[in-house]
Design an enzyme around this catalytic site. Structure first.
Site, PDB file in Angstrom:
ATOM      1  N   ASP A 123       0.819  -1.208   0.000  1.00  0.00           N
ATOM      2  CA  ASP A 123       0.000   0.000   0.000  1.00  0.00           C
ATOM      3  C   ASP A 123       0.854   1.259   0.000  1.00  0.00           C
ATOM      4  O   ASP A 123       2.028   1.250   0.376  1.00  0.00           O
ATOM      5  CB  ASP A 123      -0.960   0.008   1.195  1.00  0.00           C
ATOM      6  N   GLU A 190       0.011  -1.183   5.815  1.00  0.00           N
ATOM      7  CA  GLU A 190       1.101  -0.688   6.658  1.00  0.00           C
ATOM      8  C   GLU A 190       0.980   0.803   6.923  1.00  0.00           C
ATOM      9  O   GLU A 190       1.259   1.276   8.024  1.00  0.00           O
ATOM     10  CB  GLU A 190       2.455  -0.989   5.996  1.00  0.00           C
TER      11      GLU A 190
END
Length: 494
Positions: A123, A190
């Site tokens: 991400d 994350e």
């Protein structure tokens, strides 16, 4: 009087000579002595760059607001890597967590060897609409212009994901079994804390009774021109990570009309509490700064060596200098950042409740509980209610004499023996924080080069990565994976 002045001068001379001698003799050159030997890989570099660039084009964005989450890009991203790395998917056992975080396991033939875990995250943070016109290339273009790859994720952290996949795909082409088991873990959240990705992966592995020889995640990098006085690039490898906690301060009152206010409104009491906390800064601790400096001291100028060699006398001076810069201040103490506040909904209404959030990044040695007690003592006002939410204690400190650290050090220096290697404290947060119960050897490093300008591109404008840096990352991880998998265990001497 003359004798006294003479004695004073003599003492000052002795002190100066002592400080100088210590600066010349205390430190040793601890850099691993190794010949540079970059391995030539059977890699179609244009195809590898194209695969990476396509991954940059997929908008795997994490938003703080769960309602904004779009799963489709993550599905596309997973399909892209499955199509691009067929051997990875043929040779591994795969598991998905919260639908999008990925875990690959490549079994080893020697069960006496603990497996190793390599991590990255898929991400990226959003791009502010207000900054779009400042990007030299569109942020999700994956454009390759003048041997530079452009786009969100080129540094943070799709470079690691794709470099690992390229590397292990190449290893699998050799059709040789791994002696040591290898895990790859790629989180999908994350950037918003990893609660649905890394946390779930770590819980699963713990339930399976897995223990790792070492864990390697993002964190440090090869820094250039960032460490004052040191001309050579320095690869900083995170051996520990600060924790964090949010404390919410709340003040309740009767409220009412602003035309008849009390001496202090709820918001006024709250504001005073915040100022008290900001004025009660935590003590400094140079442990990690000294650890980093010790590794590179023989390459530093006398102006840096002298104070660091004589902290017995000059520690207050060094601390005061470091506190003048937010980045260095963050490395030597628990930090305090008031980030959110609220009062009434209208200018002429007294707030019946005022609240604020203070974010603390916790230095190893402190804890969530000690931070909370520190704040309670600093405010010393029963009208201010204090509660914590979200948080994790600092990590332990991983050793620098383990197999994992030696491997990282060796393969950084093998690629370029002009690069110095030093341990350091990661002041931000990584997914590796959730894996410290699975290994005593958790490290944080990504094979990219960053100068002061490059540092601003983390979560910023014009994120980019030179093609050569990406190819170096593949070479680094290929060598790491090849040796870690048991083909050759590290032999090193300082």
């Amino acid at each position: 009087m003359k004798k006294l002045l003479g004695l004073l001068v003599l003492l000052l001379v002795i002190l100066a000579v002592t400080l100088w001698i210590r600066s010349e003799t205390v430190f040793e050159d601890n850099q691993l002595q190794i010949k540079q030997s970059k391995q030539e890989l059977p890699l179609d570099t244009d195809a590898a760059v194209a695969r990476f660039a396509k991954g940059i084009q997929i908008k795997t964005i994490s938003h703080d607001d769960p309602a904004q989450f779009n799963p489709q890009p993550f599905i596309e991203f997973r399909q892209h890597i499955k199509q691009s790395y067929p051997l990875v998917h043929q040779a591994s056992q795969q598991k998905t967590f919260s639908e999008h975080s990925l875990l690959y396991y490549f079994p080893g033939t020697d069960n006496s060897l603990k497996p190793a875990l390599f991590m990255g995250h898929m991400d990226v943070v959003p791009v502010d609409d207000a900054t779009l016109d400042k990007w030299q290339q569109p942020p999700f273009s994956g454009a390759v212009v003048d041997d530079i790859i452009w786009g969100r994720g080129t540094i943070d952290d799709k470079v690691t994901v794709f470099a690992l996949l390229e590397s292990i795909e190449l290893l699998l082409q050799q059709n040789k079994p791994f002696k040591r088991g290898i895990y790859l873990a790629f989180g999908h959240d994350e950037e918003i804390g990893g609660s649905q990705g890394a946390v779930k992966v770590a819980e699963y592995l713990q339930q399976q009774g897995v223990e790792f020889e070492f864990v390697l995640d993002e964190g440090g990098a090869i820094t250039d021109g960032i460490m004052p006085g040191i001309e050579q690039p320095v690869a900083i490898v995170g051996v520990a990570e600060k924790g964090f906690v949010n404390l919410r301060l709340t003040v309740n009152s009767e409220g009412g009309h602003s035309s008849q206010p009390p001496e202090h409104t709820a918001l006024g009491i709250l504001s005073e509490a915040i100022v008290k906390v900001e004025n009660a800064q935590f003590d400094t601790d140079l442990t990690f700064s000294k650890m980093t400096f010790d590794a590179v001291a023989t390459h530093a100028p006398l102006s840096s060596r002298l104070p660091m060699a004589n902290l017995w006398l000059l520690e207050p001076v060094v601390s005061n200098v470091m506190l003048k810069t937010p980045s260095s201040a963050a490395s030597i103490r628990t930090t305090i950042a008031a980030t959110m506040a609220s009062g009434s909904s209208k200018s002429n209404i007294l707030p019946s409740q005022a609240s604020a959030v203070i974010n603390f990044r916790i230095l190893p040695g402190d804890s969530i509980e000690s931070v909370k007690q520190h704040v309670i003592s600093a405010i010393d006002d029963e009208r201010v209610l204090i509660s914590d939410f979200m948080g994790i204690n600092p990590s332990g400190v991983s050793p620098t004499d383990s197999v994992g650290f030696k491997l990282i050090e060796k393969h950084i220096r093998q690629l370029d023996n002009d690069v110095l290697v030093a341990p350091y404290l990661v002041v931000g947060g990584t997914d590796s924080r959730y894996f410290t119960s699975l290994s005593d050897n958790v490290y944080r490093f990504m094979m990219v080069r960053l100068n002061p300008e490059g540092l601003t591109r983390f979560h910023g404008i014009n994120e980019q990565l030179p093609v050569q840096d990406y190819l170096n990352a593949i070479s680094f991880f290929h060598a790491m994976l090849q040796e870690t998998s048991g083909i050759e265990m590290p032999q090193s001497s300082h």
